[in-house]
Design a protein around this motif. Structure first.
Motif, mmCIF file in Angstrom:
data_model
loop_
_atom_site.group_PDB
_atom_site.id
_atom_site.type_symbol
_atom_site.label_atom_id
_atom_site.label_comp_id
_atom_site.label_asym_id
_atom_site.label_seq_id
_atom_site.Cartn_x
_atom_site.Cartn_y
_atom_site.Cartn_z
ATOM 1 N N VAL A 1 27.381 43.983 32.798
ATOM 2 C CA VAL A 1 28.480 43.636 33.529
ATOM 3 C C VAL A 1 28.764 41.749 33.814
ATOM 4 N N GLY A 2 27.605 41.290 34.134
ATOM 5 C CA GLY A 2 27.670 39.725 34.273
ATOM 6 C C GLY A 2 26.855 39.721 35.657
ATOM 7 N N GLY A 3 25.779 40.529 36.656
ATOM 8 C CA GLY A 3 25.037 40.410 37.650
ATOM 9 C C GLY A 3 25.772 40.916 38.868
ATOM 10 N N PRO A 4 25.154 40.280 39.969
ATOM 11 C CA PRO A 4 26.367 41.161 41.502
ATOM 12 C C PRO A 4 27.372 41.161 41.690
ATOM 13 N N GLY A 5 27.384 39.203 41.359
ATOM 14 C CA GLY A 5 28.215 38.763 41.248
ATOM 15 C C GLY A 5 29.543 38.770 41.439
ATOM 16 N N ALA A 6 29.318 39.173 39.533
ATOM 17 C CA ALA A 6 30.855 39.689 38.944
ATOM 18 C C ALA A 6 31.067 41.298 39.487
ATOM 19 N N ALA A 7 29.907 41.726 39.355
ATOM 20 C CA ALA A 7 30.302 43.307 39.642
ATOM 21 C C ALA A 7 31.462 43.140 41.006
ATOM 22 N N THR A 8 30.622 42.424 42.023
ATOM 23 C CA THR A 8 31.478 42.706 43.464
ATOM 24 C C THR A 8 32.851 41.959 43.686
ATOM 25 N N ALA A 9 32.726 40.743 42.621
ATOM 26 C CA ALA A 9 34.461 40.466 42.810
ATOM 27 C C ALA A 9 35.412 41.194 41.584
ATOM 28 N N ALA A 10 34.957 42.387 41.057
ATOM 29 C CA ALA A 10 35.374 43.287 40.372
ATOM 30 C C ALA A 10 35.681 44.295 41.681
ATOM 31 N N LEU B 196 34.462 45.644 50.752
ATOM 32 C CA LEU B 196 33.320 44.806 50.723
ATOM 33 C C LEU B 196 33.538 44.450 52.691
ATOM 34 N N ALA B 197 34.554 44.846 53.482
ATOM 35 C CA ALA B 197 34.810 44.890 54.874
ATOM 36 C C ALA B 197 33.728 45.982 55.870
ATOM 37 N N LEU B 198 33.352 45.536 56.853
ATOM 38 C CA LEU B 198 32.492 46.308 57.739
ATOM 39 C C LEU B 198 33.465 47.269 58.118
ATOM 40 N N GLY B 199 33.554 49.119 58.410
ATOM 41 C CA GLY B 199 34.234 49.693 59.012
ATOM 42 C C GLY B 199 35.423 50.316 58.220
ATOM 43 N N GLY C 122 35.116 49.280 41.077
ATOM 44 C CA GLY C 122 35.748 47.835 40.383
ATOM 45 C C GLY C 122 35.403 47.548 38.516
ATOM 46 N N LEU C 123 34.623 48.746 38.361
ATOM 47 C CA LEU C 123 34.335 48.968 36.660
ATOM 48 C C LEU C 123 34.804 49.290 36.236
ATOM 49 N N ASP C 124 34.944 49.344 34.790
ATOM 50 C CA ASP C 124 36.439 50.080 34.187
ATOM 51 C C ASP C 124 35.384 51.146 33.548
ATOM 52 N N VAL C 125 35.639 52.754 34.387
ATOM 53 C CA VAL C 125 34.058 53.665 34.548
ATOM 54 C C VAL C 125 35.627 54.567 34.740
#
Length: 492
Positions: free
Chosen positions: A209-218, A227-230, A296-299
């Motif tokens: 998918v292009g690395g952890p940055g891309a996965a997190t952005a998706a 991505l926010a705690l709580g 966030g992925l196409d799953v």
């Protein structure tokens, strides 16, 4: 051909694990201590990994990633960090004292240890009965996990019932022919295997998918609140309640608790509990983060299905996805076979021997052995039949079992460290907390939460107050052995 490859890898891996167990069986002495505790000879690596693999269940591989997918990755903090630290502390506080007592008095089960101290067959049977009640949904959880995993992996070609039946057949066969030594050997193999494959799976998916940055952005684009705690789900009360209940519940699981008796030395225990939090983080981070990133992925995750098989099927080759699921099923089997082995010891030594065995004074070890093995078949088959109805989610099944076992922990700890604990006190503590928690599950008038704190944690508090309070107002029975937990215990 794809289905044949998947089934070939899965069945082949299970057969390999069975072969390791059969080799160990040939080296097992025909004694209860060796069958249930491998003659108390575990070293650090085996003790650590057999405890680790025993807990690598459907709750870890499927329920955990599912929670991370739907609610966010804070689940890593609950299971990977907080729970890892809590159980490591309990491993020392409860486990070390149990190990000392086991060496001194040859205890095999928790019920034996408590029944001897309080001179009570009733208490011994109560602990065994409660443990078997909560063991049932956790065995069922493994069968539900295996059935849903295989059904998802094969896109429905292999029905749910076949997957659940497959793991049931293997775990019955395994427990009937192998004891603790065989289980520990395969646990070590499976624990190391799952650590490696889970990390490889995460790195493989991230590479695609292009690395952890891309996965997190998706993930941020799809569910920024993850991505926010709580959140409304991850409140401070819920996270603390869940981590505490799971940590204390794990310490009372029969298959975990008995391993406290099996260490070869004090040094083995100290090394094992020190390494435990590290091992938890190493496993839970990749599996739970895969579940969170999948949002966030196409799953496509089917309604009521599990995230991990869907992610693997989408982003990894057929053979690798099958290999990971095979390892997960083997891990589920390692949990189930340990549970069934411990459950059989609780039944034969704490229920059959003190009760029915009392009326059959000529009972032989051979007959007791046959009863234990027959009990394994009946218990596993009943759990399989219940799993076919799939009455609850994996998380609900696991949470109920963890919370149920957690109700035992504080009365046991008080008994281990407070000389004034009485038979009436520990009995009241166990019964009151169990009845309260069962009521929270099945009686509508009893709430499941109290100001955000779960009923499992509240029940633990009730058990603690009852144990201490009743002990203060009652006198010890004349035949209680109040000194054995305190006098003459030596590590060497």
């Amino acid at each position: 051909m794809t289905l044949e490859i998947q089934l070939g890898i899965i069945v082949g891996y299970l057969i390999l694990a069975l072969a390791v167990g059969l080799v160990a069986y040939r080296m097992t002495d025909r004694t209860a201590e060796d069958f249930y505790l491998a003659s108390r000879t575990f070293g650090t690596v085996v003790l650590l990994f057999t405890t680790f693999a025993t807990l690598l269940s459907a709750f870890t591989f499927f329920a955990g990633p599912n929670v991370a997918y739907h609610e966010g990755p804070e689940w890593v903090l609950v299971m990977g960090l907080m729970d890892g630290i809590i159980f490591a502390i309990l491993w020392y506080v409860i486990g070390y004292k149990q190990w000392l007592l086991g060496r001194q008095y040859d205890y095999v089960t928790l019920g034996e240890m408590l029944g001897d101290r309080f001179a009570s067959r009733w208490l011994r049977g109560l602990v065994a009965g409660v443990s078997l009640v909560w063991l049932f949904p956790y065995v069922m959880l493994q069968q539900v996990g295996a059935g849903t995993a295989l059904e998802a992996l094969t896109e429905g070609a292999l029905p749910y019932a076949v997957g659940a039946g497959l793991i049931t057949a293997f775990m019955i066969l395994y427990v009937v022919v192998a004891g603790m030594r065989g289980i520990a050997w395969t646990d070590t193999l499976q624990g190391a295997f799952m650590l490696v494959t889970t990390w490889v799976a995460m790195l493989w998916v991230l590479a695609v998918v292009g690395g952890p940055g891309a996965a997190t952005a998706a993930l941020e684009a799809e569910a920024a609140h993850h991505l926010a705690l709580g959140s409304n789900h991850y409140t401070a009360q819920w996270m603390l309640s869940t981590a505490i209940v799971i940590g204390f519940g794990v310490a009372m699981f029969p298959q975990v608790n008995q391993r406290f008796f099996a260490a070869g030395s004090r040094t083995v225990l100290k090394r094992s509990f020190a390494l435990w939090p590290i091992l938890c983080v190493l496993l839970f981070v990749p599996s739970f983060m895969l579940g969170a990133w999948a949002r966030g992925l196409d799953v496509t995750v089917p309604e009521g299905g599990n995230v991990l098989p869907a992610v693997l099927a989408e982003y990894t080759p057929v053979w690798f996805a099958a290999l990971v699921i095979a390892g997960a099923m083997a891990a589920m089997m390692s949990s189930s076979d340990s549970m069934l082995l411990s459950g059989s010891s609780y039944f034969t030594r704490d229920l059959y021997r003190p009760t029915l065995g009392f009326f059959d004074r000529d009972v032989s070890e051979r007959r007791e052995d046959l009863i234990a093995r027959g009990g394994v078949v009946v218990f596993a088959t009943a759990a399989f039949a219940a799993s076919l109805f799939n009455p609850a989610t994996l998380f609900e099944l696991g949470d109920a079992a963890f919370s149920g076992f957690a109700q035992l922990a504080l009365p046991v700890m008080v008994a281990l460290y407070w000389r004034k604990t009485t038979r009436a006190g520990i009995t009241a503590g166990i019964l009151s907390s169990q009845l309260f928690y069962l009521s929270s599950l099945f009686v509508a008038a009893v709430p499941a939460t109290y100001g955000g704190w779960t009923a499992g944690l509240v029940g633990m508090g009730i058990g603690l107050v009852a144990t201490v309070g009743v002990s203060l107002v009652t006198s010890p029975a004349a035949d209680e052995r109040r000194s054995i937990y305190f006098d003459g215990l030596r590590a060497d």
